[in-house]
Design an enzyme around this catalytic site. Structure first.
Site, PDB file in Angstrom:
ATOM      1  CB  SER A  72      39.973  34.334  41.238  1.00  0.00           C
ATOM      2  OG  SER A  72      40.661  34.694  40.080  1.00  0.00           O
ATOM      3  CG  ASP A  91      35.179  37.752  35.800  1.00  0.00           C
ATOM      4  OD1 ASP A  91      36.267  37.720  35.200  1.00  0.00           O
ATOM      5  OD2 ASP A  91      34.942  37.073  36.826  1.00  0.00           O
ATOM      6  CG  HIS A 117      38.014  38.599  38.268  1.00  0.00           C
ATOM      7  ND1 HIS A 117      37.509  37.327  38.105  1.00  0.00           N
ATOM      8  CD2 HIS A 117      39.169  38.455  38.955  1.00  0.00           C
ATOM      9  CE1 HIS A 117      38.335  36.469  38.664  1.00  0.00           C
ATOM     10  NE2 HIS A 117      39.347  37.122  39.197  1.00  0.00           N
TER      11      HIS A 117
END
Ligand SMILES: *[C@@H]1O[C@H](CO)[C@@H](O)[C@H](O)[C@H]1NC(C)=O
Length: 409
Positions: free
Chosen positions: A192, A349, A379
């Site tokens: 991320s 995501d 995610h």
């Protein structure tokens, strides 16, 4: 009396079910578990706002505390690598030294950068700590997990600089020698926002002539790679899919850049990259999803490029065009010099297309890329591979990451 009890229980259960239930795409894995996880996260944010309104503490700090409490429910296995906290050129790091290597034999090295929107997360958070222990043991590696500073203590580019400083320090031949790490086998990874930092650091290390030892692999897990188009097919398709909402991702961006949160409205409609924003023109081909994504990922979406945007908006957000924040905007000559890559993405995501576009751009300039798309993934799965918050997709993500590193690092 009994009747009142049953009535209250019924109303309460309906209320709880209503709070937990959210419509999810059919193909997402283990939907009920995901709803529970989402409800837990939502309640942390709600209580965080109340605590903040009462003047008790910063909402980010409250959320960090709650995540830590939840995560500490996963036990730490005994044995495993030797773990110690230290600093690399002033930046806090946790070092994991694999125990299973013969005397005199060199180990692999891996820098790991955790996620959390440049504001949350920690190298001490249980899921990251367990992942680093596992990678260190299974890869016979020295893993360096960087505790870069976070919003609201620091803002862009400090997070990036902390990661670059720690990486550059580790890559010094004498430091690698101290840890018995083979200079030909040092990689970088992150998930991320950590994937954003890992990609940006990998680019800088590749072009900086003063760094003699280069990275040999980059493993980017659902990385954030651009802040120029918040209307990619994946942003649109997954706008309301937990645990990262489209608006939430834009809010993380604005926080990181220390910008006014009210700009979220302009960013949601791509006013910052409208046709009349001249500073953007020379970058457009580098984030044009109509050419960078294969047709199956266009789905039913059309590009959003308004003719007129908000005047002077980029003057408030210059970093969105800065490769240290948006590594997708790097030139081909830079990308060509970056190491072979593993890019993990999830169908459900908002950041899926960030990863897919980067994979495409790297492939086009000749970098070897393994693109690992999880059709049932959402995610954050990399943090969900251990009870009590374990998902099949999370266990698979960890397995694929380690197996790629084993073959490529
Ligand atoms: C986007 O920019 C246009 C043109 O300046 C403006 O009319 C519109 O209100 C802006 N949209 C938002 C959400 O601010």
């Amino acid at each position: 009396m009994m009747r009142v009890f049953w009535c209250v229980s019924l109303v309460l259960s309906l209320g709880i079910a209503y709070y937990i239930y959210i419509p999810l795409p059919e193909t997402v894995g283990e939907p009920w578990k995901l709803m529970l996880l989402d409800a837990t996260i939502r309640s942390m944010f709600s209580v965080g706002s109340v605590v903040h309104a009462l003047g008790l503490c910063h909402p980010i700090k409250f959320i960090r505390g709650s995540v830590k409490t939840l995560q500490n429910l996963s036990p730490v296995p005994s044995g495993g690598p030797k773990v110690h906290d230290t600093t690399f050129a002033g930046v806090d790091v946790r070092v994991y030294e694999s125990s299973g290597v013969e005397q005199g034999k060199l180990k692999r090295g891996l820098i790991f950068l955790h996620g959390g929107g440049w504001a949350l997360g920690s190298n001490k958070e249980r899921s990251y700590d367990l992942l680093c222990r596992k990678m260190s043991e299974e890869l016979k590696a020295v893993v360096v997990s960087v505790e870069y500073r976070l919003v609201p203590d620091v803002y862009f580019p400090v997070q990036y600089e902390d990661c670059l400083v720690a990486t550059t320090h580790f890559l010094r031949p004498e430091v690698l020698a101290l840890y018995s790490v083979d200079p030909a086998h040092v990689g970088i990874s992150g998930d991320s926002a950590g994937g954003n930092l890992a990609a940006a650091v990998a680019q800088q290390v590749a072009v900086d002539e003063s760094i003699s030892v280069k990275l040999s692999a980059q493993a980017l897990i659902y990385p954030v790679l651009q802040g120029v188009d918040f209307n990619t097919p994946s942003y649109m398709q997954n706008e309301k899919v937990p645990i990262l909402y489209r608006r939430g991702m834009i809010q993380f961006w604005l926080q990181y850049l220390k910008a006014d949160q009210s700009l979220v409205h302009q960013l949601l409609v791509n006013n910052h990259t409208a046709k009349d924003q001249e500073a953007v023109s020379k970058h457009r081909a580098k984030f044009d999803w109509t050419t960078l994504l294969s047709l199956e990922f266009h789905k039913k979406y059309k590009p959003v490029i308004p003719a007129k945007g908000t005047p002077n908006i980029l003057e408030k957000l210059p970093a969105l065009l800065d490769v240290r924040a948006s590594p997708l905007l790097a030139e081909d000559e830079v990308l060509r010099r970056t190491p072979r890559a593993f890019i993990l993405t999830c169908e459900h995501d908002v950041l899926r297309d960030d990863g897919l576009m980067y994979a495409r751009r790297l492939q086009k300039v000749g970098v070897a890329v393994t693109s690992d798309l999880h059709a049932d993934g959402f995610h954050g799965i990399l943090s969900f591979f251990q009870p009590p918050t374990s998902f099949e997709s999370g266990q698979r993500a960890v397995k694929n990451l380690i197996s790629w590193l084993n073959d490529n690092l």
